[in-house]
Scaffold this active site. Sequence first.
Site, PDB file in Angstrom:
ATOM      1  N   LYS A 116      22.547   2.974  -5.405  1.00 18.12           N
ATOM      2  CA  LYS A 116      21.204   3.057  -4.539  1.00 18.12           C
ATOM      3  C   LYS A 116      21.699   2.840  -3.113  1.00 18.12           C
ATOM      4  O   LYS A 116      22.562   2.066  -2.641  1.00 18.12           O
ATOM      5  CB  LYS A 116      20.582   1.610  -5.321  1.00 18.12           C
ATOM      6  CG  LYS A 116      19.661   1.974  -6.301  1.00 18.12           C
ATOM      7  CD  LYS A 116      19.157   0.724  -6.707  1.00 18.12           C
ATOM      8  CE  LYS A 116      17.649   0.743  -6.318  1.00 18.12           C
ATOM      9  NZ  LYS A 116      17.270  -0.754  -6.982  1.00 18.12           N
TER      10      LYS A 116
HETATM   11  C1  E4P Z   1      13.997  -1.092  -8.591  1.00 19.76           C
HETATM   12  O1  E4P Z   1      14.547  -0.260  -8.247  1.00 19.76           O
HETATM   13  C2  E4P Z   1      13.531  -2.093  -7.165  1.00 19.76           C
HETATM   14  O2  E4P Z   1      14.650  -2.652  -6.584  1.00 19.76           O
HETATM   15  C3  E4P Z   1      12.712  -3.159  -7.791  1.00 19.76           C
HETATM   16  O3  E4P Z   1      11.760  -2.245  -8.670  1.00 19.76           O
HETATM   17  C4  E4P Z   1      11.986  -3.896  -6.677  1.00 19.76           C
HETATM   18  O4  E4P Z   1      10.907  -4.574  -7.281  1.00 19.76           O
HETATM   19  P1  E4P Z   1      10.092  -5.786  -6.671  1.00 19.76           P
HETATM   20  O5  E4P Z   1       9.065  -5.397  -5.516  1.00 19.76           O
HETATM   21  O6  E4P Z   1       9.271  -6.618  -7.696  1.00 19.76           O
HETATM   22  O7  E4P Z   1      11.437  -6.741  -5.994  1.00 19.76           O
END
Ligand code: E4P
Length: 216
Positions: free
Chosen positions: A84
């Site tokens: 990521k």
């Molecule tokens: C996933 O890849 C993201 O990091 C995650 O869904 C973020 O979610 P949040 O906005 O609830 O922290």
Amino acid sequence: MKIFVDTANVKAIKEAMALGIVDGVTTNPTLVAKEGDNPEKIVKEICAVVEGRPVNAEVLSLKCDEMVKEARGIAKWAKNIVIKIPMMKEGLKTVKILADEGIKSNVTLIFSPTQAILAAKAGASYVSPFVGRLDDISTDGMELISQIMSIYNNYPTMETEVIVASIRHPLHVIQAGLMGADVLTIPPKVLEMMEKHPLTDAGIAAFLEDAKKFKK
Ligand code: E4P
């Protein structure tokens, strides 16, 4: 529809695996920190649990050369790692280098269609638009998904998959499904909400009550 589990909690991932619904996992630094253990140890354990399905782990560096170095290191933790990378210029440069080396990336923290276009052009395997965080600031997160999907669909050479991220409730799941989104990354709490229905509970209770009247 592919379902990724949005957590770094191994127990929750094992539970979802037992349901047969897991196509992959997404983590981020916040989710890993919650587990109170070494990131490499946690991510390696998750990779083993999901048996080759993609597991997303995020870099912390913000400069291209440092991101590339960090990503190459993380990619060695297991074959199924997806890196990521935060959406930013340095991140896009990193995505291009990693794509040339055959390392899969997921450009995260996407909040506009133009960011998604750049990520796809740079060679990202996935983009992660955050729907819940947009809803939080009174902007329609699912509308962003719809726009990105329409744009990608107009250009069949854009093979980047859209991961609907920051899902907060089952309605996001239904809307993403109706749009035909490639991947939904769903937190364990929302998976649980998806399974529940009061009429199901009432129906089971009534059937069990009536079964007491069976003739012996
Ligand atoms: C996933 O890849 C993201 O990091 C995650 O869904 C973020 O979610 P949040 O906005 O609830 O922290």
